[in-house]
Enzyme design. Structure first.
Site, PDB file in Angstrom:
ATOM      1  N   THR A 111      -0.809   0.574   6.727  1.00  0.00           N
ATOM      2  CA  THR A 111      -0.565  -0.514   5.752  1.00  0.00           C
ATOM      3  C   THR A 111      -0.183  -1.801   6.571  1.00  0.00           C
ATOM      4  O   THR A 111       0.432  -1.858   7.531  1.00  0.00           O
ATOM      5  CB  THR A 111       0.849  -0.324   5.123  1.00  0.00           C
ATOM      6  OG1 THR A 111       1.056  -1.635   4.274  1.00  0.00           O
ATOM      7  CG2 THR A 111       1.914   0.083   5.874  1.00  0.00           C
ATOM      8  N   GLY A 112      -0.926  -2.927   6.159  1.00  0.00           N
ATOM      9  CA  GLY A 112      -0.658  -4.169   6.712  1.00  0.00           C
ATOM     10  C   GLY A 112      -2.013  -4.987   6.384  1.00  0.00           C
ATOM     11  O   GLY A 112      -2.872  -4.836   5.603  1.00  0.00           O
ATOM     12  N   THR A 133       1.036  -1.259   0.066  1.00  0.00           N
ATOM     13  CA  THR A 133      -0.116   0.106   0.084  1.00  0.00           C
ATOM     14  C   THR A 133       1.064   0.891   0.003  1.00  0.00           C
ATOM     15  O   THR A 133       2.146   1.021   0.239  1.00  0.00           O
ATOM     16  CB  THR A 133      -1.062   0.193   1.379  1.00  0.00           C
ATOM     17  OG1 THR A 133      -2.013  -0.962   1.146  1.00  0.00           O
ATOM     18  CG2 THR A 133      -1.572   1.428   1.676  1.00  0.00           C
ATOM     19  N   GLY A 185     -10.404  -3.752   2.062  1.00  0.00           N
ATOM     20  CA  GLY A 185      -9.622  -3.669   3.404  1.00  0.00           C
ATOM     21  C   GLY A 185      -9.626  -2.446   4.043  1.00  0.00           C
ATOM     22  O   GLY A 185     -10.907  -1.849   3.963  1.00  0.00           O
ATOM     23  N   GLY A 196      -5.401  -5.752   6.403  1.00  0.00           N
ATOM     24  CA  GLY A 196      -6.503  -4.687   6.487  1.00  0.00           C
ATOM     25  C   GLY A 196      -7.527  -5.126   7.448  1.00  0.00           C
ATOM     26  O   GLY A 196      -7.955  -4.193   8.287  1.00  0.00           O
TER      27      GLY A 196
HETATM   28  N1  ASP Z   1      -3.955  -2.559   4.213  1.00  0.00           N
HETATM   29  C1  ASP Z   1      -4.124  -3.311   2.869  1.00  0.00           C
HETATM   30  C2  ASP Z   1      -5.545  -4.165   2.790  1.00  0.00           C
HETATM   31  O1  ASP Z   1      -5.594  -4.729   3.681  1.00  0.00           O
HETATM   32  C3  ASP Z   1      -2.900  -3.881   2.364  1.00  0.00           C
HETATM   33  C4  ASP Z   1      -1.568  -3.447   2.783  1.00  0.00           C
HETATM   34  O2  ASP Z   1      -1.488  -2.346   3.252  1.00  0.00           O
HETATM   35  O3  ASP Z   1      -0.626  -4.006   2.329  1.00  0.00           O
HETATM   36  O4  ASP Z   1      -5.955  -3.948   1.694  1.00  0.00           O
END
Ligand code: ASP
Length: 352
Positions: free
Chosen positions: A268-269, A217, A247, A271
């Site tokens: 980010t992560g 992200t 997400g 979601g």
């Molecule tokens: N947070 C984002 C999602 O879950 C993905 C990410 O940030 O890596 O869509």
């Protein structure tokens, strides 16, 4: 008669005095307002991220490493210059994210990951810390720069979130660039989807090995010279997502939040865990109601709350005084920061 005249005279004089007094007060408050508007805070600053995840140093070649660092540096310098020249935090956030979206290196815009049907579904959101106004778009396939569409939703509609073809129609009406979905595809993401589909047969939706290619992200938070905060986040979501999964990124308060009283946050992560923990707003709330510093609040939310539920990822943040946070519970997060003095930090791994 004489008395009446005297009384009239006194009445007129007092009326004039009141008039002069209120005019002065009005002038003073206008001057004060003007002074406040013109006043500039010293500690403006900007932070960006290009996604958190499990990134192995072994798999990262020297060339890839410097490609990522160079891009992060190029982007943060552009955002910083906007702020240095008196631009708003909103302008700095939009431009920085546009550049990250246009780069095939990150999971947003060009280079976004593919869903289980091999399609692109992009999400983005933006929040203005001064007005607390926000905009988001979900599941779009043809908008070149989703963050700009989220800003248009905020500015030119009475709503906060638009989805799918409606969001695309709106973006077109707003004059944003519309592209063929093929524009977003990169060989790297096609290969990743193939690999995940193969591994999926033997393992669960999430396993450690797959995490590195599921995530990503981009995001940016900024504080401008007027003391206004802004936050933006843009993503392709998670590789191999199914059933129009959405997400945290377009959900205000989960993947993105800004409030001039406290801070601006972009996440980010994984979601689902960021939604369940209302991560970005929780950090702001810990600062507002408990008086925590941005670094303390981010640590608690990412390393205690999200981690306790089994989620992983990170956040970047900047507070109303220019203090920053770049917190993660993964081994890496592409990230960069510049402060008002022009000091620059570019990092990938957690232990740097
Ligand atoms: N947070 C984002 C999602 O879950 C993905 C990410 O940030 O890596 O869509």
């Amino acid at each position: 008669m004489h008395l009446i005249l005297k009384f009239r005279f006194l009445l007129i004089v007092s009326f004039l005095l009141i008039l002069v007094f209120s005019f002065n007060r009005c002038q003073n408050s206008n001057n004060q307002k003007q002074l406040l508007e013109n006043s500039q805070i010293k500690n403006f600053g900007i932070v960006i991220h290009g996604g958190a995840g499990t990134m192995s140093r072994k798999e990262m070649t020297k060339e890839m490493d410097s490609m990522y660092r160079n891009k992060l540096e190029e982007v943060i310098r552009v955002g910083y210059l906007i702020l240095k020249n008196g631009g708003t935090s909103q302008e700095a956030v939009e431009k920085s994210i546009n550049l990250l979206e246009d780069s095939p290196l990150f999971n947003a815009g060009k280079g976004a990951v593919l869903n289980s049907n091999g399609e692109i579904e992009l999400d983005a959101s933006f929040m203005n810390g001064k007005t607390l106004n926000a905009g988001a778009i979900v599941g779009v396939k043809t908008i070149k720069n989703p963050i700009s569409a989220a800003i248009k939703v905020m500015e030119n509609s009475p709503h906060v979130m638009f989805f799918g073809s409606g969001a695309e129609e709106f973006a077109m009406k707003e004059g944003l660039e519309i592209v063929d979905p093929n524009y977003f595809f990169t060989q790297k993401r096609i290969d990743e989807l193939k690999r995940i589909k193969l591994d999926e047969k033997k393992s669960s939706f999430i396993n450690d090995e797959l995490k590195s290619i599921k995530y990503g992200t981009v995001g940016c938070v900024a504080l401008d010279k007027k003391g206004n905060l802004a936050a933006g986040t843009s993503t392709g979501g998670m590789t191999n997502k199914k059933w129009n999964r959405i997400g945290d990124v377009p959900i205000i308060g989960a993947g993105n939040y800004a409030n001039n009283k406290t801070c601006a946050i972009s996440a980010t992560g994984w979601g689902e865990f960021f939604i369940r923990n209302v991560v970005a707003h929780d950090i702001s709330a810990l600062m507002e109601y408990k008086g925590l510093k941005i670094s303390e609040a981010s640590k608690i939310v990412i390393n205690e709350k999200v981690a306790k539920l089994g989620g992983d990822g990170g956040v970047i943040g900047i507070d109303k005084n220019g203090n920053i946070a770049m917190e993660m519970n993964t081994n890496a997060m592409y990230r960069a920061h510049m402060n008002s003095k022009g000091d620059i930090v570019v990092k990938i791994y957690n232990d740097e």
